[in-house]
Design an enzyme around this catalytic site. Structure first.
Site, PDB file in Angstrom:
ATOM      1  N   ASP A  87       2.546  -4.459   5.063  1.00  0.00           N
ATOM      2  CA  ASP A  87       1.576  -4.575   3.964  1.00  0.00           C
ATOM      3  C   ASP A  87       2.302  -4.528   2.613  1.00  0.00           C
ATOM      4  O   ASP A  87       1.810  -3.924   1.650  1.00  0.00           O
ATOM      5  CB  ASP A  87       0.481  -3.508   4.041  1.00  0.00           C
ATOM      6  CG  ASP A  87      -0.730  -3.851   3.167  1.00  0.00           C
ATOM      7  OD1 ASP A  87      -0.752  -4.940   2.550  1.00  0.00           O
ATOM      8  OD2 ASP A  87      -1.653  -3.010   3.095  1.00  0.00           O
ATOM      9  N   HIS A 120      -3.386  -2.545   9.348  1.00  0.00           N
ATOM     10  CA  HIS A 120      -3.099  -1.215   8.785  1.00  0.00           C
ATOM     11  C   HIS A 120      -4.063  -0.086   9.183  1.00  0.00           C
ATOM     12  O   HIS A 120      -4.792   0.456   8.365  1.00  0.00           O
ATOM     13  CB  HIS A 120      -3.013  -1.265   7.257  1.00  0.00           C
ATOM     14  CG  HIS A 120      -4.016  -2.136   6.548  1.00  0.00           C
ATOM     15  ND1 HIS A 120      -5.362  -2.071   6.773  1.00  0.00           N
ATOM     16  CD2 HIS A 120      -3.848  -3.108   5.622  1.00  0.00           C
ATOM     17  CE1 HIS A 120      -5.972  -2.946   6.004  1.00  0.00           C
ATOM     18  NE2 HIS A 120      -5.088  -3.594   5.301  1.00  0.00           N
ATOM     19  N   ARG A 140       2.398 -13.293  -2.824  1.00  0.00           N
ATOM     20  CA  ARG A 140       1.799 -13.481  -4.163  1.00  0.00           C
ATOM     21  C   ARG A 140       1.871 -14.894  -4.721  1.00  0.00           C
ATOM     22  O   ARG A 140       1.295 -15.160  -5.776  1.00  0.00           O
ATOM     23  CB  ARG A 140       2.404 -12.517  -5.194  1.00  0.00           C
ATOM     24  CG  ARG A 140       2.251 -11.049  -4.854  1.00  0.00           C
ATOM     25  CD  ARG A 140       0.810 -10.603  -4.842  1.00  0.00           C
ATOM     26  NE  ARG A 140       0.694  -9.146  -4.739  1.00  0.00           N
ATOM     27  CZ  ARG A 140      -0.223  -8.540  -3.984  1.00  0.00           C
ATOM     28  NH1 ARG A 140      -1.096  -9.257  -3.296  1.00  0.00           N
ATOM     29  NH2 ARG A 140      -0.295  -7.224  -3.943  1.00  0.00           N
ATOM     30  N   HIS A 154       2.278  -8.863   8.080  1.00  0.00           N
ATOM     31  CA  HIS A 154       1.420  -8.539   6.938  1.00  0.00           C
ATOM     32  C   HIS A 154       2.247  -8.399   5.658  1.00  0.00           C
ATOM     33  O   HIS A 154       2.660  -7.299   5.289  1.00  0.00           O
ATOM     34  CB  HIS A 154       0.680  -7.232   7.248  1.00  0.00           C
ATOM     35  CG  HIS A 154      -0.491  -6.960   6.368  1.00  0.00           C
ATOM     36  ND1 HIS A 154      -1.655  -6.410   6.824  1.00  0.00           N
ATOM     37  CD2 HIS A 154      -0.682  -7.155   5.041  1.00  0.00           C
ATOM     38  CE1 HIS A 154      -2.508  -6.270   5.827  1.00  0.00           C
ATOM     39  NE2 HIS A 154      -1.940  -6.710   4.724  1.00  0.00           N
TER      40      HIS A 154
HETATM   41 ZN   LIG Z   1      -5.447  -4.881   3.784  1.00  0.00          ZN
END
Ligand SMILES: [Zn+2]
Length: 433
Positions: free
Chosen positions: A308, A230, A60, A56
């Site tokens: 994340d 998450h 960008r 994860h």
């Molecule tokens: Zn998310």
């Protein structure tokens, strides 16, 4: 191709062993006193782990190269000990076609300091209206196996069911960002005492738990594979534990920040109250949630750690709380945070860390070349880590293009000394090669 001899590394924290890397693979391990190599790396006291794998990561690119690029994001990954990252689909354009996932995959081939495995969107444009070209992305050069609308929840039960059914054809998995949209309209911070005191709109745990429960049931109903992104609440852990006890094919991840920080950071932080550095999706929760997440990672209910990593430029974070972007960077601090939260507390040993940060994420993402034991014949993907040091986190020293780390000034244990990708160093002496 050069040969590299790593001297005296403690594989998974065990007894010192030499590791010979040749032709991109681990050629030999053990006491290799007579071995000759082009380069020798002294690993006295260092722990050797299989190269870390992140399920994860937000790179960008394309679209927000001011926040991160494939090059800078994978530099951050290599510095953090990662040899592979899954690049989330919420780019601009969205990675919802074979063309875009192949573009990201090629950027990874060209500029990556680790392997870049694109994640495909579940729905076109992340709009939650119609399924994206899942089959075309799976068949593309990027060979997508993980599909996610991350950043948004696939909240429509019928679409979620169809996606779960569809990915079965190519052994794919749907990675759900579990957030019931109506229950989280305008939500800012975990719904509880802290959000009430700060006057910030609450983000209830049930908004996450309701979606996870529904999706576990859907995955079981159609016999497909679900991955929960998450996980942040104790209640979510209970639901996943129940789903696994039924034998359903459900896996889950937890972020480093949800293992260490709580919603009280937004109120009592050295950086001041209402600091949007702590604004993240899902929100930081309570100390009870943190305890449950740590226990779940230790007992395997939660399969893996995923960062994340969510880079944002300064202007998107250094603003008032309600207007600030959600997310934190995490690739360069993940292993240190896991050492602090899981190893120093006795919940995981280094073999456990390797399992949760390399073996299992590689398996969930179907990355055959990663997450293998450090033994002869395995790809030369290795991280050398010094757990004995403690140092303050310095955002200015990071490779990521963004600086939104919540750990600034905090002293964390450990340091990634070297990372090897298929037998070649990407990081040596803590520096990019
Ligand atoms: Zn998310």
């Amino acid at each position: 191709m050069t040969t590299i001899l790593i001297r005296g590394a403690r594989i998974l924290g065990g007894a010192p062993s030499d590791i010979l890397l040749r032709d991109g693979v681990v050629a030999e391990t053990g006491a290799l006193a007579g071995a000759k190599a082009d380069q020798t790396v002294d690993a006295d006291g260092l722990v050797a782990l299989p190269g870390l794998v992140d399920l994860h990561t937000h790179l960008r690119e394309p679209g927000r190269e001011d926040a991160e690029t494939v090059e800078t994001g994978t530099q951050a990954a290599a510095r953090g000990g990662y040899t592979a990252v899954h690049a989330m689909a919420n780019t601009s354009p969205v990675a919802d076609t074979a063309g875009v996932v192949e573009q990201v995959w090629r950027l990874g081939q060209e500029y990556g300091h680790c392997d870049v495995q694109p994640v495909g969107a579940v729905t076109s444009g992340l709009e939650g209206r119609q399924l994206a070209e899942l089959g075309a992305m799976a068949d593309s050069a990027a060979r997508v196996r993980v599909f996610s609308d991350d950043g948004k929840c696939v909240s429509d039960a019928v679409l979620m069911r169809r996606a779960l059914e569809y990915v079965k054809a190519f052994d794919g998995v749907v990675a759900q960002h579990a957030q019931e949209p109506r229950l989280t309209e305008g939500a800012q911070l975990n719904e509880g005492e802290v959000s009430a005191r700060l006057g910030l709109t609450g983000w209830p745990a049930v908004a996450e738990e309701a979606i996870i429960a529904r999706d576990c049931l859907l995955a079981a109903h159609v016999g497909s594979r679900l991955h929960v992104c998450h996980v942040s609440t104790a209640g979510s852990v209970e639901i996943i534990r129940w789903a696994k006890s039924k034998g359903w094919d459900v896996t889950a991840e937890v972020t480093p920040h949800h293992l260490l920080l709580t919603d009280s950071s937004a109120e009592r932080s050295p950086l001041g109250p209402y600091n949007p550095i702590y604004k993240v999706n899902p929100p930081l929760r309570t100390a009870d949630d943190v305890r449950a997440l740590r226990e779940a990672l230790a007992d395997g209910t939660i399969d893996c750690v995923a960062t994340d990593h969510a880079p944002h430029p300064v202007e998107d974070k250094e603003t008032e709380w309600a207007a600030a972007a959600m997310g934190m960077i995490g690739l360069e601090t993940a292993l240190s945070v896991v050492q602090e939260a899981m190893v120093e507390t006795g919940l995981l040993d280094w073999a456990g860390v390797a399992d949760r940060m390399s073996v299992r994420p590689a398996r969930i993402g179907r990355l055959a070349g990663h997450g293998r034991a450090v033994e002869p014949g395995a790809p030369g993907n290795i991280t050398l880590y010094d757990p004995s040091v403690r140092q303050p986190v310095d955002p200015a020293a990071m490779a990521s293009k963004s600086r939104n780390t919540p750990y600034e000034g905090l002293t964390l244990p450990g340091r990634v000394v070297a990372t090897f990708l298929r037998g070649r160093p990407t990081v040596l002496e803590g520096k990019l090669v």
